[in-house]
Design a protein around this motif. Structure first.
Motif, PDB file in Angstrom:
ATOM      1  N   THR A 221      23.948 -16.196  20.463  1.00  0.00           N
ATOM      2  CA  THR A 221      22.572 -16.639  20.267  1.00  0.00           C
ATOM      3  C   THR A 221      21.673 -16.116  21.382  1.00  0.00           C
ATOM      4  O   THR A 221      20.516 -15.761  21.156  1.00  0.00           O
TER       5      THR A 221
ATOM      6  N   TRP B 274      18.331 -14.034  21.050  1.00  0.00           N
ATOM      7  CA  TRP B 274      17.125 -14.488  21.735  1.00  0.00           C
ATOM      8  C   TRP B 274      16.439 -13.309  22.429  1.00  0.00           C
ATOM      9  O   TRP B 274      15.214 -13.174  22.375  1.00  0.00           O
TER      10      TRP B 274
ATOM     11  N   GLN C 199      11.107 -29.200  26.197  1.00  0.00           N
ATOM     12  CA  GLN C 199      12.343 -29.392  25.444  1.00  0.00           C
ATOM     13  C   GLN C 199      12.760 -30.864  25.407  1.00  0.00           C
ATOM     14  O   GLN C 199      13.207 -31.358  24.375  1.00  0.00           O
TER      15      GLN C 199
ATOM     16  N   ASN D  78      27.020 -19.685  21.418  1.00  0.00           N
ATOM     17  CA  ASN D  78      25.831 -19.800  22.269  1.00  0.00           C
ATOM     18  C   ASN D  78      25.517 -18.465  22.932  1.00  0.00           C
ATOM     19  O   ASN D  78      24.351 -18.107  23.116  1.00  0.00           O
TER      20      ASN D  78
ATOM     21  N   TRP E 208      14.791 -23.748  18.219  1.00  0.00           N
ATOM     22  CA  TRP E 208      16.070 -24.382  17.881  1.00  0.00           C
ATOM     23  C   TRP E 208      15.910 -25.168  16.590  1.00  0.00           C
ATOM     24  O   TRP E 208      14.889 -25.797  16.358  1.00  0.00           O
TER      25      TRP E 208
ATOM     26  N   MET F 285      21.802 -27.770  15.337  1.00  0.00           N
ATOM     27  CA  MET F 285      22.384 -26.587  15.956  1.00  0.00           C
ATOM     28  C   MET F 285      23.897 -26.683  16.123  1.00  0.00           C
ATOM     29  O   MET F 285      24.587 -25.670  16.112  1.00  0.00           O
TER      30      MET F 285
ATOM     31  N   ASP G 122      19.807 -27.051  23.320  1.00  0.00           N
ATOM     32  CA  ASP G 122      19.919 -26.756  21.899  1.00  0.00           C
ATOM     33  C   ASP G 122      20.599 -27.865  21.110  1.00  0.00           C
ATOM     34  O   ASP G 122      20.551 -27.860  19.875  1.00  0.00           O
ATOM     35  N   SER G 123      21.229 -28.801  21.791  1.00  0.00           N
ATOM     36  CA  SER G 123      21.939 -29.877  21.100  1.00  0.00           C
ATOM     37  C   SER G 123      21.245 -31.227  21.207  1.00  0.00           C
ATOM     38  O   SER G 123      21.702 -32.211  20.597  1.00  0.00           O
TER      39      SER G 123
ATOM     40  N   THR H  45      14.483 -15.370  16.526  1.00  0.00           N
ATOM     41  CA  THR H  45      14.560 -16.823  16.428  1.00  0.00           C
ATOM     42  C   THR H  45      15.272 -17.209  15.137  1.00  0.00           C
ATOM     43  O   THR H  45      15.150 -16.547  14.110  1.00  0.00           O
TER      44      THR H  45
END
Length: 450
Positions: free
Chosen positions: A213, A217, A143, A210, A400, A404, A109-110, A222
């Motif tokens: 989140t 999820w 990703q 996180n 994402w 984020m 996510d980062s 989203t």
């Protein structure tokens, strides 16, 4: 009219929707895509030393194994706090100062945030990288490509994933005549029974955005969507509100501990004493409990996450990391070689699973003997069967946003006011959505819907 830098930044972020299905709005490579272009990736002519930052317990043992087998490419490990607990800020500062390590651990996510900062190296031209995609669970490779076709480069190597389930104190549940809850409504009912016994069903931490989140999820809430070339911020949506309102009631009714932060000595004490008896967490959480609540050996078990609707089989995902090569490295070939080895070598995967509790992103890692065997600490339950099923039930369309780290900060700051009784989780969702939209605009990104 926007300048070329703003346009390039827009195109770069168009390729980092970071959905598990991967949406690419702008193609192309080179410097305009953000980060360091792939370019050449030739091995060095002499001995190389690489700096690597990671927070995984036991990582030193894997590094020692590599160093023993690769005398000409030595890796020096720096153990760091978890990403949002300090590593990301330190890495950002190091990038600005030109003192960044060759490799760093960065969660999925980062990744987009660091690419936006031009902190990542495209390693697609390095030996063995482009053909490595088939070795990893499909969504994890998407990703690190920031796109389904791979034309946008490869910006890291997947390390682990975090499918979520329910850790619970089986001894306490048995004593109270409870079974693992199948729905969130049942979980709330159990919270009252457990509170009457002088315990909390779980803790609600202000420092784990996180984790929250991951709960969103599971409910397919989203937080960001693509709207053509623009971003739509969907943090405050009905599915998110359902999650927020549920946990707000548990907080209001004092059924969850709100004075315990995640991964803290106080939380570990509460686990050891039996004050807190469940934790909705990821596969890697098995070692967190094992290593920090040793007096509870044999008393824990694992069950699927409670569901919003009876009969559903949805799971969230919390965490999961990559090994990223930074744009500051002078040795991308050697750094990429180490990153691939670390996350595909069977012995390395076994070490990281045993010592660090990682649930591998590599397909071969899912076949590790340790993941097929009963786990003594959990009453000899084959707990990874639960996580394997959870992994197959994670919504692959979760999106994402490109900033984020900002969104998580807003969530964390807002949650602090919630546990202090000054706000509600519903208010936090609304404020985080507005703040996240502003953050995107500050990066010269188009935002739709206000």
């Amino acid at each position: 009219m926007r300048d070329r830098t703003s346009l390039a930044r827009r195109c770069m972020l168009g390729g980092v929707a970071l959905t598990l299905t991967a949406v690419t709005a702008c193609g192309g490579g080179g410097d305009e895509t953000g980060g360091a272009a792939g370019g050449g990736c030739e091995p060095a002519s002499g001995k190389v030393t690489l700096d690597y930052w990671s927070w995984v317990p036991g990582m030193q043992k894997a590094v020692d194994l590599w160093n023993k087998e690769n005398p000409d490419i030595q890796v020096e490990l720096k153990t760091t706090p978890a990403g949002n607990a300090g590593t990301y800020q330190n890495l950002s500062n190091a990038l600005k100062a030109g003192k960044a390590p060759d490799l760093g651990q960065i969660e999925y996510d980062s990744l987009a945030s660091f690419r936006l900062k031009e902190g990542l190296r495209d390693i697609s031209s390095c030996a063995g990288v482009s053909e490595a995609g088939g070795k990893f669970v499909d969504w994890t490779w998407s990703q690190v490509e920031f796109g389904a076709d791979g034309k946008d480069g490869v910006w890291a190597v997947p390390q682990d994933t975090g499918p979520m389930a329910l850790f619970y104190r089986k001894d306490v549940y048995d004593k109270l005549g409870l079974k693992p809850p199948t729905t969130w409504d049942e979980y709330a009912e159990q919270a009252r029974t457990i509170k009457s016994a002088g315990k909390y069903i779980t803790h609600f931490s202000q420092t784990d955005p996180n984790w929250f989140t991951g709960l969103l999820w599971q409910n397919k809430a989203t937080m960001f969507e693509r709207d053509g070339d623009a971003w739509k911020v969907t943090v405050d949506r009905p599915e998110s509100r359902q999650v927020a309102d549920y946990w707000q009631k548990l907080i209001d009714d004092k059924l969850v501990a709100t004075d315990l932060q995640g991964f803290s000595p106080a939380l570990y004490k509460a686990w050891n004493t039996g004050e807190v008896v469940t934790w909705v967490s990821a596969a890697w959480g098995y070692s967190t409990i094992r290593d920090n609540a040793k007096s509870t050996d044999g008393k824990w078990a694992v069950a699927p996450m409670p569901q919003w609707n009876e009969g559903d089989q949805q799971a969230g995902n919390w965490g999961g990391s990559t090994t990223a090569v930074t744009s500051k490295t002078e040795h991308p070939a050697e750094a990429a070689k180490f990153a691939l080895w670390l996350n595909t070598d069977r012995e390395a995967l076994e070490l990281l699973n045993r010592e660090g509790g990682l649930y591998p992103a590599a397909k071969s890692g899912l076949e590790l003997p340790a993941l097929q065997q009963p786990v003594d600490f959990y009453g000899k339950q084959k707990i990874f069967d639960v996580f394997q099923q959870a992994s197959s039930n994670v919504d692959t369309a979760f999106t994402w946003g490109p900033t984020m780290t900002d969104t998580y900060r807003y969530l964390s700051d807002g949650t602090a006011s919630v546990v202090a009784g000054k706000s509600t989780l519903g208010d936090v969702l609304k404020e985080t959505g507005s703040q996240s939209a502003d953050s995107l605009r500050k990066q010269s990104l188009d935002v739709s819907g206000g």
